[in-house]
Design a protein around this motif. Structure first.
Motif, PDB file in Angstrom:
ATOM      1  N   ASP A 166      51.403  39.597  39.681  1.00  0.00           N
ATOM      2  CA  ASP A 166      50.564  40.697  39.207  1.00  0.00           C
ATOM      3  C   ASP A 166      50.125  40.316  37.894  1.00  0.00           C
ATOM      4  O   ASP A 166      48.741  40.452  37.746  1.00  0.00           O
ATOM      5  CB  ASP A 166      51.270  42.068  39.187  1.00  0.00           C
ATOM      6  N   LEU A 167      50.833  39.653  37.128  1.00  0.00           N
ATOM      7  CA  LEU A 167      50.541  39.249  35.744  1.00  0.00           C
ATOM      8  C   LEU A 167      49.467  38.075  35.966  1.00  0.00           C
ATOM      9  O   LEU A 167      48.608  38.214  35.067  1.00  0.00           O
ATOM     10  CB  LEU A 167      51.697  38.867  35.094  1.00  0.00           C
ATOM     11  N   ASP A 168      49.324  37.179  37.063  1.00  0.00           N
ATOM     12  CA  ASP A 168      48.508  36.176  37.183  1.00  0.00           C
ATOM     13  C   ASP A 168      47.008  36.697  37.175  1.00  0.00           C
ATOM     14  O   ASP A 168      46.210  36.227  36.793  1.00  0.00           O
ATOM     15  CB  ASP A 168      48.902  35.481  38.418  1.00  0.00           C
ATOM     16  N   GLY A 169      47.015  38.111  37.719  1.00  0.00           N
ATOM     17  CA  GLY A 169      45.580  38.730  37.857  1.00  0.00           C
ATOM     18  C   GLY A 169      45.130  39.408  36.757  1.00  0.00           C
ATOM     19  O   GLY A 169      43.795  39.756  36.643  1.00  0.00           O
ATOM     20  N   ALA A 170      45.786  39.633  35.726  1.00  0.00           N
ATOM     21  CA  ALA A 170      45.597  40.272  34.714  1.00  0.00           C
ATOM     22  C   ALA A 170      44.927  39.655  33.498  1.00  0.00           C
ATOM     23  O   ALA A 170      46.000  38.958  33.046  1.00  0.00           O
ATOM     24  CB  ALA A 170      46.871  41.142  34.031  1.00  0.00           C
ATOM     25  N   GLU A 171      43.736  39.409  33.590  1.00  0.00           N
ATOM     26  CA  GLU A 171      43.158  38.464  32.436  1.00  0.00           C
ATOM     27  C   GLU A 171      42.574  39.139  31.320  1.00  0.00           C
ATOM     28  O   GLU A 171      42.063  38.547  30.504  1.00  0.00           O
ATOM     29  CB  GLU A 171      42.000  37.739  33.383  1.00  0.00           C
ATOM     30  N   THR A 172      42.721  40.535  31.395  1.00  0.00           N
ATOM     31  CA  THR A 172      42.162  41.188  30.127  1.00  0.00           C
ATOM     32  C   THR A 172      43.217  42.082  29.563  1.00  0.00           C
ATOM     33  O   THR A 172      44.285  42.631  30.472  1.00  0.00           O
ATOM     34  CB  THR A 172      40.943  41.899  30.314  1.00  0.00           C
ATOM     35  N   PRO A 173      43.271  42.791  28.398  1.00  0.00           N
ATOM     36  CA  PRO A 173      44.175  43.672  27.943  1.00  0.00           C
ATOM     37  C   PRO A 173      43.944  44.976  28.869  1.00  0.00           C
ATOM     38  O   PRO A 173      45.062  45.331  29.229  1.00  0.00           O
ATOM     39  CB  PRO A 173      43.841  43.918  26.678  1.00  0.00           C
ATOM     40  N   ARG A 174      42.760  45.494  29.063  1.00  0.00           N
ATOM     41  CA  ARG A 174      42.791  46.516  30.186  1.00  0.00           C
ATOM     42  C   ARG A 174      43.337  46.441  31.440  1.00  0.00           C
ATOM     43  O   ARG A 174      44.070  47.366  31.985  1.00  0.00           O
ATOM     44  CB  ARG A 174      41.054  46.697  30.502  1.00  0.00           C
ATOM     45  N   ALA A 175      43.263  45.137  32.099  1.00  0.00           N
ATOM     46  CA  ALA A 175      43.909  44.715  33.518  1.00  0.00           C
ATOM     47  C   ALA A 175      45.499  45.054  33.226  1.00  0.00           C
ATOM     48  O   ALA A 175      46.194  45.513  34.052  1.00  0.00           O
ATOM     49  CB  ALA A 175      43.376  43.622  33.607  1.00  0.00           C
ATOM     50  N   PHE A 176      46.055  44.428  32.030  1.00  0.00           N
ATOM     51  CA  PHE A 176      47.541  44.400  31.866  1.00  0.00           C
ATOM     52  C   PHE A 176      47.908  45.803  31.774  1.00  0.00           C
ATOM     53  O   PHE A 176      48.720  46.313  32.297  1.00  0.00           O
ATOM     54  CB  PHE A 176      47.744  43.580  30.694  1.00  0.00           C
ATOM     55  N   VAL A 177      47.291  46.727  30.790  1.00  0.00           N
ATOM     56  CA  VAL A 177      47.597  47.936  30.635  1.00  0.00           C
ATOM     57  C   VAL A 177      47.309  48.853  32.104  1.00  0.00           C
ATOM     58  O   VAL A 177      48.256  49.712  32.330  1.00  0.00           O
ATOM     59  CB  VAL A 177      46.670  48.611  29.587  1.00  0.00           C
TER      60      VAL A 177
END
Length: 89
Positions: A68-79
């Motif tokens: 899942d982290l691999d797809g989080a490329e921006t702070p908003r996606a991570f949050v």
């Protein structure tokens, strides 16, 4: 609500954790609107994000799978990932 009593992670809280866990590139200003900037543009690599994920797991009781982290490329996606996990608890 998570086991740690937190119902949502804000972008501001995330950038604080990012600074504390992975440092801050002097060329990047995390005080601005960074929610939709790519982590690579902010000077963070996958190792830095793993550090942040570990900190969030300890502080908030939320484990984010590596895939899942691999797809989080921006702070908003991570949050958004963290907040989805928090709301599922």
């Amino acid at each position: 609500m998570s086991a740690h009593g937190v119902t949502a992670l804000s972008i501001d809280e995330f950038t604080r954790i990012l600074r504390e866990s992975a440092g801050e590139d002097e060329a990047v200003d995390l005080n601005g609107d960074v929610a939709d900037l790519l982590f690579t543009d902010l000077g963070y690599d996958s190792l830095a994000l793993l550090e942040v994920a570990g900190r969030i797991a300890r502080d908030y009781g939320v484990d984010i799978p590596d895939e899942d982290l691999d797809g989080a490329e921006t702070p908003r996606a991570f949050v958004d990932l963290v907040n989805s996990a928090l709301s599922a608890d």
